[in-house]
Design a protein around this motif. Structure first.
Motif, PDB file in Angstrom:
ATOM      1  N   ILE A 115       0.881  -1.062   0.117  1.00 30.15           N
ATOM      2  CA  ILE A 115       0.017  -0.113  -0.042  1.00 30.15           C
ATOM      3  C   ILE A 115       0.876   1.163   0.127  1.00 30.15           C
ATOM      4  O   ILE A 115       0.493   2.234  -0.641  1.00 30.15           O
ATOM      5  CB  ILE A 115      -0.949   0.280   1.305  1.00 30.15           C
ATOM      6  CG1 ILE A 115      -1.889  -1.200   0.799  1.00 30.15           C
ATOM      7  CG2 ILE A 115      -1.579   1.318   1.389  1.00 30.15           C
ATOM      8  CD1 ILE A 115      -2.731  -1.363   2.166  1.00 30.15           C
ATOM      9  N   MET A 116       1.876   1.228   0.739  1.00 26.10           N
ATOM     10  CA  MET A 116       2.845   2.275   0.676  1.00 26.10           C
ATOM     11  C   MET A 116       3.587   2.537  -0.586  1.00 26.10           C
ATOM     12  O   MET A 116       3.590   3.661  -1.044  1.00 26.10           O
ATOM     13  CB  MET A 116       3.999   2.240   1.785  1.00 26.10           C
ATOM     14  CG  MET A 116       3.552   2.259   3.288  1.00 26.10           C
ATOM     15  SD  MET A 116       4.674   1.782   4.495  1.00 26.10           S
ATOM     16  CE  MET A 116       6.022   3.129   3.998  1.00 26.10           C
ATOM     17  N   GLU A 117       3.913   1.587  -1.380  1.00 26.57           N
ATOM     18  CA  GLU A 117       4.296   1.583  -2.636  1.00 26.57           C
ATOM     19  C   GLU A 117       3.295   2.237  -3.462  1.00 26.57           C
ATOM     20  O   GLU A 117       3.739   3.028  -4.486  1.00 26.57           O
ATOM     21  CB  GLU A 117       4.733   0.219  -3.075  1.00 26.57           C
ATOM     22  CG  GLU A 117       5.941  -0.096  -2.505  1.00 26.57           C
ATOM     23  CD  GLU A 117       7.365   0.547  -2.912  1.00 26.57           C
ATOM     24  OE1 GLU A 117       7.761  -0.050  -4.000  1.00 26.57           O
ATOM     25  OE2 GLU A 117       7.709   1.396  -2.403  1.00 26.57           O
ATOM     26  N   ILE A 118       2.310   1.808  -3.678  1.00 27.32           N
ATOM     27  CA  ILE A 118       1.201   2.262  -4.449  1.00 27.32           C
ATOM     28  C   ILE A 118       0.792   3.634  -3.972  1.00 27.32           C
ATOM     29  O   ILE A 118       0.695   4.427  -5.235  1.00 27.32           O
ATOM     30  CB  ILE A 118      -0.138   1.394  -4.254  1.00 27.32           C
ATOM     31  CG1 ILE A 118       0.061  -0.120  -4.746  1.00 27.32           C
ATOM     32  CG2 ILE A 118      -1.240   2.006  -5.092  1.00 27.32           C
ATOM     33  CD1 ILE A 118       0.267  -0.001  -6.113  1.00 27.32           C
ATOM     34  N   ALA A 119       0.839   3.918  -2.793  1.00 29.03           N
ATOM     35  CA  ALA A 119       0.678   5.300  -2.689  1.00 29.03           C
ATOM     36  C   ALA A 119       1.629   6.255  -3.001  1.00 29.03           C
ATOM     37  O   ALA A 119       1.555   7.402  -3.673  1.00 29.03           O
ATOM     38  CB  ALA A 119       0.452   5.729  -0.943  1.00 29.03           C
ATOM     39  N   LEU A 120       3.153   5.946  -3.120  1.00 32.06           N
ATOM     40  CA  LEU A 120       4.296   6.605  -3.566  1.00 32.06           C
ATOM     41  C   LEU A 120       4.226   6.839  -5.017  1.00 32.06           C
ATOM     42  O   LEU A 120       4.380   7.637  -5.512  1.00 32.06           O
ATOM     43  CB  LEU A 120       5.617   5.970  -3.001  1.00 32.06           C
ATOM     44  CG  LEU A 120       6.170   6.520  -1.667  1.00 32.06           C
ATOM     45  CD1 LEU A 120       7.429   5.453  -1.526  1.00 32.06           C
ATOM     46  CD2 LEU A 120       6.635   7.812  -1.640  1.00 32.06           C
ATOM     47  N   PHE A 121       3.733   5.588  -5.496  1.00 35.76           N
ATOM     48  CA  PHE A 121       3.659   5.600  -7.358  1.00 35.76           C
ATOM     49  C   PHE A 121       2.674   6.788  -7.541  1.00 35.76           C
ATOM     50  O   PHE A 121       2.825   7.495  -8.659  1.00 35.76           O
ATOM     51  CB  PHE A 121       3.418   4.507  -7.694  1.00 35.76           C
ATOM     52  CG  PHE A 121       3.257   4.275  -8.836  1.00 35.76           C
ATOM     53  CD1 PHE A 121       4.782   3.801  -9.713  1.00 35.76           C
ATOM     54  CD2 PHE A 121       2.394   4.441  -9.988  1.00 35.76           C
ATOM     55  CE1 PHE A 121       4.571   3.817 -11.111  1.00 35.76           C
ATOM     56  CE2 PHE A 121       2.524   4.257 -11.304  1.00 35.76           C
ATOM     57  CZ  PHE A 121       3.627   4.165 -11.812  1.00 35.76           C
ATOM     58  N   GLY A 122       1.379   6.887  -6.849  1.00 36.00           N
ATOM     59  CA  GLY A 122       0.430   7.489  -7.387  1.00 36.00           C
ATOM     60  C   GLY A 122       0.895   9.044  -7.074  1.00 36.00           C
ATOM     61  O   GLY A 122       0.613   9.861  -7.747  1.00 36.00           O
ATOM     62  N   ILE A 123       1.471   9.291  -5.867  1.00 38.48           N
ATOM     63  CA  ILE A 123       2.017  10.604  -5.339  1.00 38.48           C
ATOM     64  C   ILE A 123       2.890  11.122  -6.587  1.00 38.48           C
ATOM     65  O   ILE A 123       2.862  12.443  -7.060  1.00 38.48           O
ATOM     66  CB  ILE A 123       2.496  10.683  -4.056  1.00 38.48           C
ATOM     67  CG1 ILE A 123       1.512  10.593  -3.055  1.00 38.48           C
ATOM     68  CG2 ILE A 123       3.286  12.235  -3.552  1.00 38.48           C
ATOM     69  CD1 ILE A 123       1.929  10.312  -1.716  1.00 38.48           C
ATOM     70  N   GLY A 124       3.844  10.208  -6.887  1.00 41.51           N
ATOM     71  CA  GLY A 124       4.841  10.699  -7.882  1.00 41.51           C
ATOM     72  C   GLY A 124       4.206  10.880  -9.346  1.00 41.51           C
ATOM     73  O   GLY A 124       4.624  11.701  -9.993  1.00 41.51           O
ATOM     74  N   SER A 125       3.221  10.317  -9.511  1.00 41.09           N
ATOM     75  CA  SER A 125       2.775  10.375 -10.935  1.00 41.09           C
ATOM     76  C   SER A 125       1.864  11.661 -10.934  1.00 41.09           C
ATOM     77  O   SER A 125       2.070  12.443 -11.790  1.00 41.09           O
ATOM     78  CB  SER A 125       1.426   9.190 -11.168  1.00 41.09           C
ATOM     79  OG  SER A 125       1.963   8.069 -11.218  1.00 41.09           O
ATOM     80  N   LEU A 126       1.164  12.234  -9.801  1.00 39.04           N
ATOM     81  CA  LEU A 126       0.606  13.671  -9.719  1.00 39.04           C
ATOM     82  C   LEU A 126       1.609  14.536  -9.620  1.00 39.04           C
ATOM     83  O   LEU A 126       1.422  15.543 -10.196  1.00 39.04           O
ATOM     84  CB  LEU A 126      -0.250  13.496  -8.513  1.00 39.04           C
ATOM     85  CG  LEU A 126      -0.893  14.941  -8.122  1.00 39.04           C
ATOM     86  CD1 LEU A 126      -2.077  14.990  -9.355  1.00 39.04           C
ATOM     87  CD2 LEU A 126      -1.680  14.886  -6.739  1.00 39.04           C
ATOM     88  N   MET A 127       2.742  14.368  -9.107  1.00 34.97           N
ATOM     89  CA  MET A 127       4.012  15.303  -9.118  1.00 34.97           C
ATOM     90  C   MET A 127       4.413  15.494 -10.491  1.00 34.97           C
ATOM     91  O   MET A 127       4.453  16.614 -10.987  1.00 34.97           O
ATOM     92  CB  MET A 127       5.014  14.963  -8.085  1.00 34.97           C
ATOM     93  CG  MET A 127       4.718  15.106  -6.692  1.00 34.97           C
ATOM     94  SD  MET A 127       5.823  14.280  -5.729  1.00 34.97           S
ATOM     95  CE  MET A 127       7.301  15.404  -6.175  1.00 34.97           C
TER      96      MET A 127
END
Length: 487
Positions: free
Chosen positions: A59-71
């Motif tokens: 879940i942490m990895e998915i969240a980081l990937f989503g945040i990175g995509s938005l950035m």
């Protein structure tokens, strides 16, 4: 989602570079930084998932990937985009590893192959269809930002259902985390991968001798030597090393890592097939995706078949089967693929061989080598070695193709007394130069001559990929022999 990302962005590199007004050489760092981030994250995240629980890390990895995509989508400048791509990579690198280690730790051995095959099929498909999917998103939306914004709803969905559907694995060792080992591993990976990405495909050996590249490669090797010495000391003292020295000493695991490196070269050969379709078979860019669809489907089917074969016949035999199919597939490209039917046969064989190898057998071999609680770390190491192969072999393959470009100008001048612009291996400039020829018959003759010259470069590349497949067979036979000796 994580596997598609590099393939998708490759389609929009020119558009992204233009939007930030950066040069192509500087712009390629948006791909390079992601590769470096993934390479650093996979072994570390694999170890952390063993220690702290896989659902939590997933879940942490998915969240980081989503945040990175938005950035990335909201990047005000190119430097910010590079930082965002690194955040994406740290998130995306561990997703596949955690999924694989979850299967190895929760499913009975007789069902692992099928599940790993399904997971590997998704990963293999992503590498093949990524560029085509990127082209579709770009043509429909007209904006490269949507290539990353599309990840946000997917990430939210995965986070919600991760909490609801995935059971948490039991935390592993409560011993202190091996920070020194983590630092040595991360900087060693960074040095080696950076050195590899700086290699010049048109002058591979010469660039290997350049001081700024050689220093990084040597520094990386020295750091890895210190890492092994440190990990041995940690393990002897009863600690919890980031990478178990006892695991590295096992011959089966060593051969699995060699197979991981070869699989990176296997996959790199597949990546160059779109260029072969366009430059040798003269298929227009807008139709090339249709020619690649059978290969993508074959890799997915092959991954599923690899899982079935692994469950029924064992990982070693499945590796051997994938090697034989790969040898035939890659050998057929330069020999037979003059039309769609022969190309179809070759691409189906190559895709099937790739899918079988990337699916279940290597992960199962890791599971057979690693002790309980080490699967994530071991899978991360395998993924790192594959990433090194996937970074190194494209440089070698591109060198073959660039070498054939260098032969075009002198050949055309000698045979047709005509000059062409074939500098720096730019295919677009070459075709523009041919299209400017007034005499249609001369234009056709020169185009055919150029195709024949380019075909030699691709033939060398496919022959090399077939040789790697042969090495896969040899490694598989060696693992099979070790299994018999153990029995």
């Amino acid at each position: 989602m994580s596997g598609l990302d590099n393939g998708i962005i490759s389609t929009a590199l020119t558009t992204i570079n233009d939007s930030f007004n950066v040069s192509p050489s500087w712009g390629t760092w948006s791909v390079t930084i992601y590769t470096l981030g993934v390479a650093i994250s996979v072994p570390v995240i694999g170890k952390l998932s063993d220690r702290f629980g896989r659902r939590r890390l997933f879940i942490m990895e998915i969240a980081l990937f989503g945040i990175g995509s938005l950035m990335v989508a909201l990047s005000p400048n190119f430097v910010f985009l590079l930082i965002a791509r690194f955040v994406q990579a740290i998130g995306g690198g561990g997703i596949f590893i955690i999924g694989s280690s979850h299967i190895l730790s929760t499913l009975p051995k007789e069902k692992q192959g099928k599940a790993l095959g399904m997971l590997g099929g998704m990963h293999g498909l992503s590498a093949v269809i990524g560029p085509n999917l990127g082209a579709v998103i770009l043509s429909v939306t007209g904006s490269w930002h949507w290539m990353f914004l599309i990840n946000i709803p997917i990430a939210i969905f995965l986070i919600i259902f991760g909490f609801v559907k995935i059971g948490e694995s039991k935390p592993g060792s409560e011993k202190p985390l091996d920070f020194m080992g983590t630092i040595l591993l991360s900087f060693g990976i960074l040095a080696v991968m950076y050195g590899i990405t700086r290699l010049d495909s048109s002058a591979f050996l010469e660039s290997l001798m350049e001081l700024d590249i050689t220093l990084f490669l040597i520094a990386g090797i020295i750091l890895f030597v210190f890492l092994i010495i440190h990990e041995r000391r940690v393990e002897e003292q009863g600690g919890d090393p980031i990478l178990a020295f006892s695991l590295l000493r096992k011959r089966r695991f060593q051969m699995t890592l060699v197979l991981g490196l070869l699989s990176g070269g296997f996959l790199a050969g597949i990546i160059f097939i779109p260029s072969y379709v366009q430059q040798v078979m003269q298929v227009p860019v807008e139709q090339a995706g249709y020619w690649l669809t059978p290969l993508a489907l074959a890799s997915g089917i092959g991954a599923g078949a690899g899982g079935f074969l692994t469950d029924k016949y064992g990982a070693a035999r499945t590796v051997i089967i994938s090697g034989f199919i790969g040898v035939f597939g890659f050998s057929l490209f330069p020999l037979l693929s003059d039309g769609f039917l022969s190309f179809l046969i070759a691409s189906i064989l190559a895709g099937t061989g790739l899918g079988i190898l990337l699916g279940a057998p290597l992960n199962v071999l890791v599971g057979e080598s690693a002790e309980k609680g080490e699967q994530g770390s071991a899978l991360g190491t395998l993924s790192l070695i594959r990433q090194i192969g996937l970074t190194l072999f494209p440089v070698i393959y591109a060198g073959f193709i660039t070498g054939s470009f260098s032969k075009i100008e002198p050949a055309i001048e000698n045979d047709f007394d005509h000059s062409l612009n074939a500098s720096e291996g730019n295919y677009g400039n070459l075709i523009d130069s041919i299209n400017q020829i007034d005499n249609s018959q001369l234009q056709l003759d020169i185009l055919n001559a150029v195709i024949e010259i380019l075909k030699t470069g691709f033939a060398t590349m496919f022959t090399t990929a077939a040789s790697l497949s042969l090495l896969v067979i040899i490694c598989g036979l060696y693992v099979k022999r070790m299994n018999k000796l153990e029995l």
